[in-house]
Scaffold this motif. Structure first.
Motif, mmCIF file in Angstrom:
data_model
loop_
_atom_site.group_PDB
_atom_site.id
_atom_site.type_symbol
_atom_site.label_atom_id
_atom_site.label_comp_id
_atom_site.label_asym_id
_atom_site.label_seq_id
_atom_site.Cartn_x
_atom_site.Cartn_y
_atom_site.Cartn_z
ATOM 1 N N VAL A 44 0.925 -1.019 0.091
ATOM 2 C CA VAL A 44 0.032 -0.035 -0.012
ATOM 3 C C VAL A 44 0.828 1.276 0.038
ATOM 4 O O VAL A 44 1.878 1.274 0.333
ATOM 5 N N PRO A 45 0.619 2.452 -0.594
ATOM 6 C CA PRO A 45 1.263 3.732 -0.350
ATOM 7 C C PRO A 45 1.598 4.034 0.847
ATOM 8 O O PRO A 45 0.640 4.703 1.427
ATOM 9 N N SER A 46 2.664 3.527 1.398
ATOM 10 C CA SER A 46 2.859 4.182 2.925
ATOM 11 C C SER A 46 3.860 5.364 3.005
ATOM 12 O O SER A 46 3.833 5.887 4.157
ATOM 13 N N PHE A 47 4.548 5.342 2.217
ATOM 14 C CA PHE A 47 5.760 6.633 2.111
ATOM 15 C C PHE A 47 5.460 8.034 1.527
ATOM 16 O O PHE A 47 4.460 7.714 0.767
ATOM 17 N N PRO A 48 5.812 9.034 2.023
ATOM 18 C CA PRO A 48 5.309 10.074 1.335
ATOM 19 C C PRO A 48 5.568 10.176 -0.019
ATOM 20 O O PRO A 48 4.820 10.794 -0.534
ATOM 21 N N TRP A 49 6.693 9.328 -0.549
ATOM 22 C CA TRP A 49 6.933 9.749 -1.974
ATOM 23 C C TRP A 49 6.013 8.764 -2.837
ATOM 24 O O TRP A 49 5.779 9.126 -3.962
ATOM 25 N N GLU A 50 5.148 7.937 -2.156
ATOM 26 C CA GLU A 50 4.240 7.373 -2.886
ATOM 27 C C GLU A 50 2.862 7.975 -3.064
ATOM 28 O O GLU A 50 1.925 7.442 -3.548
ATOM 29 N N LYS A 51 2.726 9.241 -2.485
ATOM 30 C CA LYS A 51 1.502 9.955 -2.503
ATOM 31 C C LYS A 51 1.854 11.282 -3.158
ATOM 32 O O LYS A 51 2.711 11.811 -2.999
ATOM 33 N N THR A 52 0.596 12.009 -3.621
ATOM 34 C CA THR A 52 0.734 13.212 -4.345
ATOM 35 C C THR A 52 -0.381 14.082 -3.969
ATOM 36 O O THR A 52 -1.597 13.436 -3.913
ATOM 37 N N PRO A 53 -0.150 15.289 -3.652
ATOM 38 C CA PRO A 53 1.112 15.870 -3.330
ATOM 39 C C PRO A 53 1.576 15.439 -2.214
ATOM 40 O O PRO A 53 0.850 14.964 -1.211
ATOM 41 N N TYR A 54 2.744 15.754 -1.945
ATOM 42 C CA TYR A 54 3.380 15.778 -0.580
ATOM 43 C C TYR A 54 2.875 16.669 0.425
ATOM 44 O O TYR A 54 2.479 17.784 0.139
ATOM 45 N N GLY A 55 2.920 16.330 1.708
ATOM 46 C CA GLY A 55 2.568 17.086 2.710
ATOM 47 C C GLY A 55 0.929 17.406 2.952
ATOM 48 O O GLY A 55 0.582 18.026 3.771
ATOM 49 N N ARG A 56 0.153 16.948 2.032
ATOM 50 C CA ARG A 56 -1.392 16.819 2.282
ATOM 51 C C ARG A 56 -1.845 16.190 3.453
ATOM 52 O O ARG A 56 -1.281 14.944 3.633
ATOM 53 N N ALA A 57 -2.562 16.903 4.212
ATOM 54 C CA ALA A 57 -2.841 15.939 5.528
ATOM 55 C C ALA A 57 -3.820 14.952 5.498
ATOM 56 O O ALA A 57 -3.560 13.746 6.092
ATOM 57 N N GLU A 58 -4.397 14.967 4.304
ATOM 58 C CA GLU A 58 -5.394 13.854 4.124
ATOM 59 C C GLU A 58 -5.022 13.427 2.513
ATOM 60 O O GLU A 58 -5.671 13.960 1.673
ATOM 61 N N ASN A 59 -4.030 12.585 2.113
ATOM 62 C CA ASN A 59 -3.920 12.188 0.630
ATOM 63 C C ASN A 59 -3.999 11.077 0.222
ATOM 64 O O ASN A 59 -3.065 10.270 -0.665
#
Length: 315
Positions: free
Chosen positions: A166-181
């Motif tokens: 599952v996307p668990s690291f920040p670099w697996e999520k877009t955009p970075y830093g969003r509280a709920e992403n």
């Protein structure tokens, strides 16, 4: 090489691995209208298994436009809710001359499925694909695995389907830093990579969003002697193994495949990327670069760029 056209399954043929601009093109399969696989054909992959050619691809019946009655069940907008996996079968000495025909839908338990691939292991053949946790979850996109009886028949019941990443690291999520992403967080485009020298088995996958500059490659490693259906036997590396290189305006690098040079002495990564990240999917082009191996047996990918690169050894 196959690639996404949306309308059909097209095969490219090039005399040189590092030059796809002048490649020949041939349509292997065009779906008839009105079928569950008639629109939005994505990410076809060509495999030869037991002497037979197979193309595995994802498609949708409604141009990624679910009815309001379906869309209302999703916590986010879910245009790809009807995407499923399908298989073509071809017979012939090589894929260019083989005759391909529709085989069947590959069962994904009536749930969203894209970017499927075959994973070959001593314990059998597996289907690994991008999935949701439930039928209408919409996001995030995870990596699921099911055991196959053959390239077109799933052996695992739904109760045995496993989510291995599952996307668990920040670099697996877009955009970075969003509280709920969770929305736009993705693990997709899985591809098997084997270190022929050590026997180590890897799954290279794409993370973040495919039309975004942050699209990159992550790595899962199967424990030696491990069971592909056991999530705890997969170890995810903490950082991406292939990612944007602003110094050469190489962005959105992902959905890779791997080949050897004709003489077998080199390993090459084939992937797509974009020079202008503001134009999304339409800006993607095909890239190929040589890679090596680290002392611990993991792949050592170069920084993405544009070359020109030398042709593979023996070509």
């Amino acid at each position: 090489m196959t690639y996404t056209t949306n309308d059909d399954v097209t095969l490219l043929r090039s005399q040189v691995l590092t030059d796809w601009n002048s490649a020949e093109s041939k349509a292997l399969f065009t779906p008839p209208p009105g079928m569950n696989y008639s629109t939005d054909l994505w990410a076809p992959e060509l495999h030869q298994l037991n002497g037979t050619w197979y193309v595995i691809f994802t498609a949708d019946p409604r141009n990624d436009s679910p009815s309001p009655e379906v869309d209302m069940y999703c916590p986010y907008n879910c245009p790809a809710v009807h995407h499923r996996m399908y298989v073509l079968e071809g017979h012939g000495s090589d894929p260019w001359s083989a005759n391909f025909a529709y085989k069947t839908q590959l069962d994904t338990y009536h749930q969203f499925a894209i970017d499927g691939t075959y994973f070959q292991h001593t314990s059998g053949l597996y289907h690994i694909y991008s999935c949701w946790t439930t039928q209408y979850a919409a996001w995030p996109a995870n990596l699921c695995i099911a055991k196959l009886e053959n390239p077109w028949t799933v052996a695992s019941p739904f109760s045995e389907r496993q989510i291995i990443s599952v996307p668990s690291f920040p670099w697996e999520k877009t955009p970075y830093g969003r509280a709920e992403n969770d929305r736009l967080s993705s693990n997709e485009g899985p591809q098997q990579l084997t270190n022929s020298r050590t026997g180590q088995q890897f799954l290279i996958y794409s993370a973040a969003r495919s039309d975004n500059r942050n699209y990159c490659l992550g790595l899962l490693e199967l424990t030696p002697g491990g069971d592909p259906m056991n999530p705890s036997d997969w170890r995810k590396h903490q950082y991406p193994v292939f990612y944007q290189n602003p110094a050469e305006s190489a962005y959105g690098v992902g959905h890779a495949s791997f080949v050897s040079s004709p003489d077998g002495t080199e390993d090459w990564i084939v992937y797509h990327g974009m020079q202008d990240p503001t134009n999304g999917w339409s800006a993607r082009t095909i890239r190929t670069q040589k890679f090596t191996w680290n002392d611990d047996g993991t792949p050592n990918f170069p920084k993405p760029g544009y070359g020109p690169y030398e042709t593979p050894s023996g070509q």
